[in-house]
Design a protein around this motif. Structure first.
Motif, PDB file in Angstrom:
ATOM      1  N   PHE A  58      43.862 -30.966 -19.492  1.00 33.33           N
ATOM      2  CA  PHE A  58      44.958 -30.159 -20.038  1.00 33.33           C
ATOM      3  C   PHE A  58      45.977 -31.034 -20.748  1.00 33.33           C
ATOM      4  O   PHE A  58      46.388 -30.755 -21.880  1.00 33.33           O
ATOM      5  N   PHE A  59      46.421 -32.111 -20.110  1.00 35.37           N
ATOM      6  CA  PHE A  59      47.469 -32.930 -20.714  1.00 35.37           C
ATOM      7  C   PHE A  59      46.959 -33.714 -21.911  1.00 35.37           C
ATOM      8  O   PHE A  59      47.707 -33.944 -22.873  1.00 35.37           O
ATOM      9  N   LYS A  60      45.709 -34.124 -21.899  1.00 34.68           N
ATOM     10  CA  LYS A  60      45.155 -34.790 -23.078  1.00 34.68           C
ATOM     11  C   LYS A  60      45.085 -33.814 -24.250  1.00 34.68           C
ATOM     12  O   LYS A  60      45.410 -34.166 -25.394  1.00 34.68           O
ATOM     13  N   ASP A  61      44.662 -32.573 -23.984  1.00 34.32           N
ATOM     14  CA  ASP A  61      44.627 -31.563 -25.042  1.00 34.32           C
ATOM     15  C   ASP A  61      46.033 -31.274 -25.565  1.00 34.32           C
ATOM     16  O   ASP A  61      46.248 -31.115 -26.762  1.00 34.32           O
ATOM     17  N   ALA A  62      46.988 -31.167 -24.630  1.00 35.29           N
ATOM     18  CA  ALA A  62      48.369 -30.889 -25.031  1.00 35.29           C
ATOM     19  C   ALA A  62      48.916 -32.010 -25.907  1.00 35.29           C
ATOM     20  O   ALA A  62      49.594 -31.767 -26.910  1.00 35.29           O
ATOM     21  N   ALA A  63      48.624 -33.252 -25.536  1.00 37.79           N
ATOM     22  CA  ALA A  63      49.084 -34.385 -26.344  1.00 37.79           C
ATOM     23  C   ALA A  63      48.459 -34.346 -27.740  1.00 37.79           C
ATOM     24  O   ALA A  63      49.121 -34.612 -28.747  1.00 37.79           O
ATOM     25  N   ALA A  71      60.958 -21.806 -32.396  1.00 39.58           N
ATOM     26  CA  ALA A  71      61.953 -22.401 -33.286  1.00 39.58           C
ATOM     27  C   ALA A  71      62.648 -23.592 -32.633  1.00 39.58           C
ATOM     28  O   ALA A  71      63.024 -24.556 -33.314  1.00 39.58           O
ATOM     29  N   GLU A  72      62.804 -23.546 -31.309  1.00 38.34           N
ATOM     30  CA  GLU A  72      63.468 -24.626 -30.581  1.00 38.34           C
ATOM     31  C   GLU A  72      62.501 -25.746 -30.188  1.00 38.34           C
ATOM     32  O   GLU A  72      62.906 -26.728 -29.578  1.00 38.34           O
ATOM     33  N   GLY A  73      61.227 -25.579 -30.509  1.00 39.09           N
ATOM     34  CA  GLY A  73      60.245 -26.609 -30.181  1.00 39.09           C
ATOM     35  C   GLY A  73      59.902 -26.683 -28.710  1.00 39.09           C
ATOM     36  O   GLY A  73      59.517 -27.742 -28.206  1.00 39.09           O
ATOM     37  N   LEU A 101      50.593 -33.701 -31.706  1.00 41.29           N
ATOM     38  CA  LEU A 101      50.754 -34.990 -32.379  1.00 41.29           C
ATOM     39  C   LEU A 101      51.740 -34.917 -33.541  1.00 41.29           C
ATOM     40  O   LEU A 101      52.394 -35.899 -33.875  1.00 41.29           O
ATOM     41  N   ARG A 102      51.856 -33.745 -34.172  1.00 36.71           N
ATOM     42  CA  ARG A 102      52.782 -33.609 -35.293  1.00 36.71           C
ATOM     43  C   ARG A 102      54.215 -33.354 -34.823  1.00 36.71           C
ATOM     44  O   ARG A 102      55.115 -33.239 -35.656  1.00 36.71           O
ATOM     45  N   GLU A 103      54.401 -33.241 -33.523  1.00 36.47           N
ATOM     46  CA  GLU A 103      55.743 -33.037 -32.967  1.00 36.47           C
ATOM     47  C   GLU A 103      56.013 -34.186 -32.000  1.00 36.47           C
ATOM     48  O   GLU A 103      55.667 -34.120 -30.825  1.00 36.47           O
ATOM     49  N   PRO A 104      56.607 -35.265 -32.494  1.00 38.89           N
ATOM     50  CA  PRO A 104      56.696 -36.523 -31.731  1.00 38.89           C
ATOM     51  C   PRO A 104      57.294 -36.384 -30.333  1.00 38.89           C
ATOM     52  O   PRO A 104      56.794 -36.995 -29.392  1.00 38.89           O
ATOM     53  N   LEU A 105      58.365 -35.595 -30.165  1.00 41.21           N
ATOM     54  CA  LEU A 105      58.999 -35.492 -28.856  1.00 41.21           C
ATOM     55  C   LEU A 105      58.062 -34.844 -27.838  1.00 41.21           C
ATOM     56  O   LEU A 105      57.971 -35.286 -26.687  1.00 41.21           O
ATOM     57  N   LYS A 106      57.361 -33.795 -28.265  1.00 37.31           N
ATOM     58  CA  LYS A 106      56.406 -33.146 -27.358  1.00 37.31           C
ATOM     59  C   LYS A 106      55.260 -34.092 -27.026  1.00 37.31           C
ATOM     60  O   LYS A 106      54.861 -34.229 -25.868  1.00 37.31           O
TER      61      LYS A 106
END
Length: 217
Positions: A25-30, A203-205, A34-39
């Motif tokens: 799950f966390f590898k998929d989420a990462a 909208a808030e990411g 990838l286009r949202e650096p903070l996430k």
């Protein structure tokens, strides 16, 4: 959120299955953030934290204590909605009012879970966000991931700010699919209200998910 299988046998391998599911799950989420650096940074950091937690669980296993990676904590039976088929409501209806765990005890349980190496604590209810102190507790445990099952109606701007500051709390919005199904089960106007909440979170990411109930229809 975390697909898993429980095997009711003496040689149950469910903990290994859960460990793998959480890692995937966390590898998929990462990957998908990838286009949202903070996430992406949060999920990459979380993978490292989960690795450390798994090492803790292994140490306990070496001492003949089997620690599951995943804990479900029902923090309240109270809710501001009256959805059809609600288990929490059935408990309230048929039993005398039970005293809920104090904020101090909830914090102690989370602290004990962290020491044991629990990776994720799913917060359920009732409606967890009725407990205003809950997000104060989760803020003190950034290495634990808290999927939070919520009907979404109590997510206002203040709660969104807390979600944005605590990426380890992942709101999971209860919604049944389309407007007809959702409003039939949860109340008129709930679907449109949740659409607005989810648009604001996008909208808030804020990283979030959805939960639905499988019914015979």
């Amino acid at each position: 959120l975390f697909p898993y299988t429980t095997l009711f046998r003496s040689d149950s391998n469910y903990i290994n299955i859960l460990n793998r599911a959480i890692t995937v799950f966390f590898k998929d989420a990462a990957r998908i953030t990838l286009r949202e650096p903070l996430k992406a940074l949060f999920f990459l950091r979380t993978i490292w934290w989960q690795s450390r937690a798994a090492q803790k669980r292994q140490r306990w296993k070496n001492e003949n204590l089997q620690v599951p990676p995943f804990l479900i904590m029902s923090v309240t039976n109270k809710c501001n909605l009256h959805c059809k088929g609600c288990v929490a409501f059935a408990h309230r209806e048929n039993r005398p009012a039970a005293r809920e765990l104090s904020a101090h005890r909830l914090r102690d349980i989370v602290s004990e879970a962290q020491q044991l190496g629990v990776s994720a604590i799913l917060l359920a209810g009732g409606e967890p966000l009725i407990r205003k102190e809950l997000l104060t507790i989760t803020s003190d445990f950034p290495s634990i991931v808290f999927p939070l099952i919520t009907n979404g109606t109590l997510i206002d701007d203040a709660v969104m700010r807390q979600f944005k500051e605590q990426r380890n709390v992942i709101p999971i919005i209860s919604i049944e699919g389309d407007e007809c199904e959702t409003d039939e089960r949860r109340g008129a106007g709930i679907y449109k209200r949740l659409q607005g909440v989810m648009e604001k979170m996008r909208a808030e990411g804020i990283f979030f998910g959805c939960s639905l109930t499988i019914t015979r229809s």
